[in-house]
Scaffold this active site. Structure first.
Site, PDB file in Angstrom:
ATOM      1  N   HIS A   8      35.222  44.846  37.173  1.00  0.00           N
ATOM      2  CA  HIS A   8      35.619  43.439  37.202  1.00  0.00           C
ATOM      3  C   HIS A   8      35.646  42.862  35.790  1.00  0.00           C
ATOM      4  CE1 HIS A   8      34.736  39.145  38.839  1.00  0.00           C
ATOM      5  NE2 HIS A   8      36.024  39.397  38.916  1.00  0.00           N
ATOM      6  N   HIS A  50      40.132  34.932  31.931  1.00  0.00           N
ATOM      7  CA  HIS A  50      40.117  34.519  33.331  1.00  0.00           C
ATOM      8  C   HIS A  50      40.456  33.046  33.509  1.00  0.00           C
ATOM      9  CE1 HIS A  50      38.282  33.036  37.088  1.00  0.00           C
ATOM     10  NE2 HIS A  50      38.713  34.192  37.574  1.00  0.00           N
TER      11      HIS A  50
END
Length: 227
Positions: A8, A50
């Site tokens: 991730h 992100h």
């Protein structure tokens, strides 16, 4: 059936997220694939970050889209790491990548890179946004895509099929066996996020998931032996 373990944002549990250090760490840990996130800078670079703003993950402030790549390069993204662009990640690691796009504009920029470098076999494109997935499928022949969803999962199978996605990437804490079974019956793979504990991993296995996205490299090792 193999169970994929996906890093991730690299392996953000042990290295600054979405940095080259994190991606290299993920590859060395043997992750089956590495997930990352893409936004466009003010001058159109595919920036790996992100959030829409730089505030949380760097020492700067303001939106990614309001800064040029040169301005973003001046920021500290954690432990002295700099904000990378997608092309740098492609060169830094050899692992398969999952590239999450936030909007249609990013889809178009990513499509150009995928076509130029012939990356359809290596890069799977993810998004929460149906229109972004539809856009990139129209621009990149043979591209693999996956629809991402958090809490709203009642119609994800139908949405994924409508945009030609081959997989779902769903919040494991809001995932039901019924959804997994419907997805598999429709020919879709299902990956759960974020799986960071043994309890999470047991849940992912019990649900019959095809893989898990994790912040922790040790999940890959234990995942091979957890029934």
């Amino acid at each position: 059936m193999s169970f994929l373990t996906i890093g991730h944002r690299g392996v953000m549990g042990v290295a600054p997220e979405n940095t080259l250090r994190s991606f290299v760490h993920a590859e060395r840990a043997g992750m089956d694939a590495i997930e990352l996130d893409l936004h466009l800078s003010k001058d159109g670079a595919l920036v790996v970050m992100h959030d829409a703003d730089v505030d949380r993950t760097t020492d700067g402030t303001g939106p990614v889209s309001g800064k040029t790549l040169a301005e973003l390069r001046e920021l500290d993204a954690g432990d002295g790491e700099r904000v990378p662009v997608f092309e740098e990640v492609l060169d830094a690691v050899r692992a398969p990548l999952q590239a999450e796009i936030k909007d249609v504009a990013a889809a178009r920029a990513l499509a150009a890179v995928l076509n130029d470098r012939d990356l359809t076999g290596r890069v799977e494109v993810l998004s929460f946004h149906d229109e972004a997935l539809a856009e990139i499928r129209g621009l990149v022949p043979g591209v693999r895509t996956a629809l991402v969803a958090d809490r709203r999962q009642d119609d994800v199978v139908e949405r994924a099929l409508a945009v030609g996605a081959g997989a779902l990437v769903l919040n494991v804490r809001h995932l039901t066996l019924h959804t997994v079974e419907r997805a598999h019956a429709a020919g879709l793979k299902v990956v759960g996020w974020v799986v960071n504990t043994q309890d999470d991993l047991r849940l992912a296995r019990a649900l019959g998931l095809d893989g898990a996205t994790t912040d922790r490299p040790e999940i890959r090792r234990t995942g091979r032996f957890t029934a």
